[in-house]
Every structure is written in C-alpha cells, then in structure tokens.
Write a protein that holds these residues in place. Sequence first.
Motif, short mmCIF file in Angstrom:
data_model
loop_
_atom_site.label_atom_id
_atom_site.label_comp_id
_atom_site.label_asym_id
_atom_site.label_seq_id
_atom_site.Cartn_x
_atom_site.Cartn_y
_atom_site.Cartn_z
N ASN A 75 0.82 -1.21 0.00
CA ASN A 75 0.00 0.00 0.00
C ASN A 75 0.85 1.26 0.00
O ASN A 75 0.41 2.32 -0.46
N ARG A 76 2.07 1.19 0.51
CA ARG A 76 2.96 2.35 0.54
C ARG A 76 3.71 2.54 -0.78
O ARG A 76 4.36 3.57 -0.97
N ASN A 80 -2.82 2.23 -6.02
CA ASN A 80 -4.18 2.15 -5.50
C ASN A 80 -4.17 1.93 -3.99
O ASN A 80 -3.15 1.57 -3.41
N ASP A 81 -5.30 2.17 -3.36
CA ASP A 81 -5.40 2.04 -1.91
C ASP A 81 -5.89 0.64 -1.56
O ASP A 81 -7.07 0.32 -1.71
N GLN A 83 -6.37 -0.61 1.16
CA GLN A 83 -7.30 -0.61 2.29
C GLN A 83 -8.76 -0.48 1.83
O GLN A 83 -9.67 -0.62 2.63
N ARG A 84 -8.95 -0.20 0.55
CA ARG A 84 -10.31 -0.14 0.01
C ARG A 84 -10.94 -1.52 -0.11
O ARG A 84 -12.16 -1.63 -0.29
N THR A 93 -4.01 -1.90 -9.97
CA THR A 93 -3.13 -0.89 -9.39
C THR A 93 -1.96 -0.65 -10.33
O THR A 93 -1.81 -1.32 -11.36
N GLY A 268 -4.77 5.95 -5.15
CA GLY A 268 -5.30 6.30 -3.83
C GLY A 268 -4.82 7.70 -3.44
O GLY A 268 -3.85 7.84 -2.69
N LYS A 271 -3.95 8.62 0.13
CA LYS A 271 -2.89 7.91 0.85
C LYS A 271 -1.72 8.84 1.09
O LYS A 271 -1.38 9.66 0.24
N ARG A 277 3.94 9.81 -5.93
CA ARG A 277 2.78 10.56 -5.43
C ARG A 277 2.90 12.06 -5.65
O ARG A 277 1.97 12.70 -6.16
#
Length: 374
Positions: A75-76, A80-81, A83-84, A93, A268, A271, A277
């Motif tokens: 996730n890092r 994409n997230d 956690q979704r 992703t 995400g 995030k 990012r």
Amino acid sequence: MSPEPSSNSLLASPANDVHERAGATFAPFAGWSMPISYGGVVAEHNAVREAVGIFDVSHLGKILVTGTGAAEYINRTLSNDLQRISPGKAQYTLCCDETGGVVDDLIAYLVSESEVFLIPNAANTSEVARRLEATAPAGVSVQDQHRDHAVLAVQGPRAAELLELEELPTTMPYMAFADASWPGAGDSAVRICRTGYTGEQGYELVLPSGDASAALQRLADRAEQLGGRLAGLGARDTLRTEMGYPLHGHELSLEITPVEARCGWAVGWRKPAFWGREVLQRQREAGPVRSSWGLKALGKGVLRPGLAVLGAENEVIGTTTSGTFSPTLKTGIALALLDTSADITAGATVTVDVRGRHIPCEVVRPPFVTPRTQ
C-alpha cells in the motif's frame, strides 16, 4: 525499439503442446512465444462476446509478497489504496516511478495482511519484483514466481456455466477470488478470480505450471461444447481495445502517467505515500497537457498505433496509442493521446493520417461497447 529475441531464446507456455495441437499461429510477445490465433481472430473475438473463449495468459507475471506488514508495504508503494478492499478481493493498481511514469499496471490479490499476490505484465515482472525487493522492510519477502504458475482466462457470457460444469466456484463478486481444488484436473490447487481483460463476465485461473496442459485442454473441450473456443492474443487485443483498457507500452508507460491515461481512479489520492505521489499530485492539480480518448472511424480504414491525429486545421493534436478493426462495431477504432490545448470533447470529429490518407473519426469516451463484467 529493441529487436524481438530470436525464436530459440523465447519462453514458451507450459501448455504449449495444447496450442500446437490446436494449430495455433505463434508470434514473439514480451519475450514469449505466444499463440496469436487458431485460425481466425474475428471468430475468436465473437466467441468471447457470444459464448466463451479460453485464453492462455501464462506469460503474465506472478510475484508473491509475504511477511508481517506485507499488505501495508504494498500500500505504501503501489498506486491504489489496498485498504479499500478486504482479503479475498483483487484490485487493479499501478507501479509508478519517481517521475510519475508507469513501470507497470498489475492486479493485486489481497490474501491477508501478510500475503499479497501480484500479477504484472510479462515484460515488466522482473523490474517490478526488483523495485519491491530493493525497498522491502525487514520481515517482508518478495518472490518472483513467474514460471511457477500458469494463468488461464475463461471469458464470455457462458464462462460461469463452463466453470460450474467443472465444479469450480463462480458466485464470487466482481474482482473477488476463491481458492479451490479442481476435481476434474487431478485436484489441482487453483485460484479463481472473477476478472478479465475482455469486458465480458470472466474468470482468471491461477494454477501450478505442471497442470497447465491438462487444464487448458479440459477447458477448451468444455468451451467447444458450449459454442466457444480457444482464443489467442489477437482476439485479446481487439476485445480489450473495444473496452478502452490500457496496454502497458501503449496507453501507459514511463512516459505516460496515470493522469494522462485517465487511470486516476486506480490511484489512492488520499494515501500519504506511494511511488510517484508528489509528481502525480502536481500534475492532477495543474491538469495534464494531454489526455487519452477513443476514436471511432467514420470511413473505411484500419487504425493502428503511432498515427498522427489532426485537428480542424490539419494541425497535429495527438497520436494514436492503439488501433484495430472492431469486430463488434465493424469499423476501425483507436485509443489516442490528444493535447488538452486542442479543447477536444466527446462527439468532435478529428482525422487520423494513415500513410497520407486522412480518415475522419469521431472522438468518444471509451468503452466503445457496453461492458458486461458485472
């Protein structure tokens, strides 16, 4: 562009014997010798739209990420997230670099907080694995399992019916997966995910490479009973282009960002961290200088990648990234990157320069055909 590897250096599918018996035409693809067609791309395309098609996509990569905090680590890094979704679900992703370019797009299978299974594209598997391994924290293992598993795709309106005949689970929601044993294929362990690359209801089966030939032959025989057939990468490309799905190296690349490719839905944005990012956030806020669109030919002619797209004054306003003849629409279609400064909107008419012949095209927002994935 690098030359294709020689035929004796290409990798082959673990089910290559099935393709040879079926009379497949092979071609180099991402370092693999892959079946392009079994005698007719249009017939294979239509079988998927109308009944069921069976694809061997074992060239796709497989990467296993395990250990305490494996899901948190993915996730890092990927866009994409994660956690979704919850365990038992899959997610589209992107692996981006520090410039916001796309190293690869892939599917992440969330098995648990300590296990994520990734399916990247064939050509980029080693690079995705290398990047993940280079920054993995202590306790997280990244294993390139490219040759350990086969991937078989069952796609079309009769896909569920076919798998039910094989006593395999089919009722999971879209982008969910289930693990099962396959009674008809020697109790092979198989992971079935309700996803695909065609726009039809479909499933992708991940199983041990050693079981690929028997499994593929069984699926092909079942498909024939239901009015379907084996389908090669030629039909896979026409099907995905009709859906407007990106292909890495065409709609996505180190030079084409998710924002430009209209893949921001796979990012995400809230995030705190993922690769690329900061650059992507700035591009999103400022707006991209070019953006992906669909083109539908209004005259005769097949559209191909790498063609100039012209505006009202015959000025170049973009380039096609993919192009083909659509068996469903019976006309040429393409995906293209167009300059946002040209102020193009859906419904506008542009022209595509096909070796000096200007083909008028309608600008559309893909998909070109109605998706039936749900």
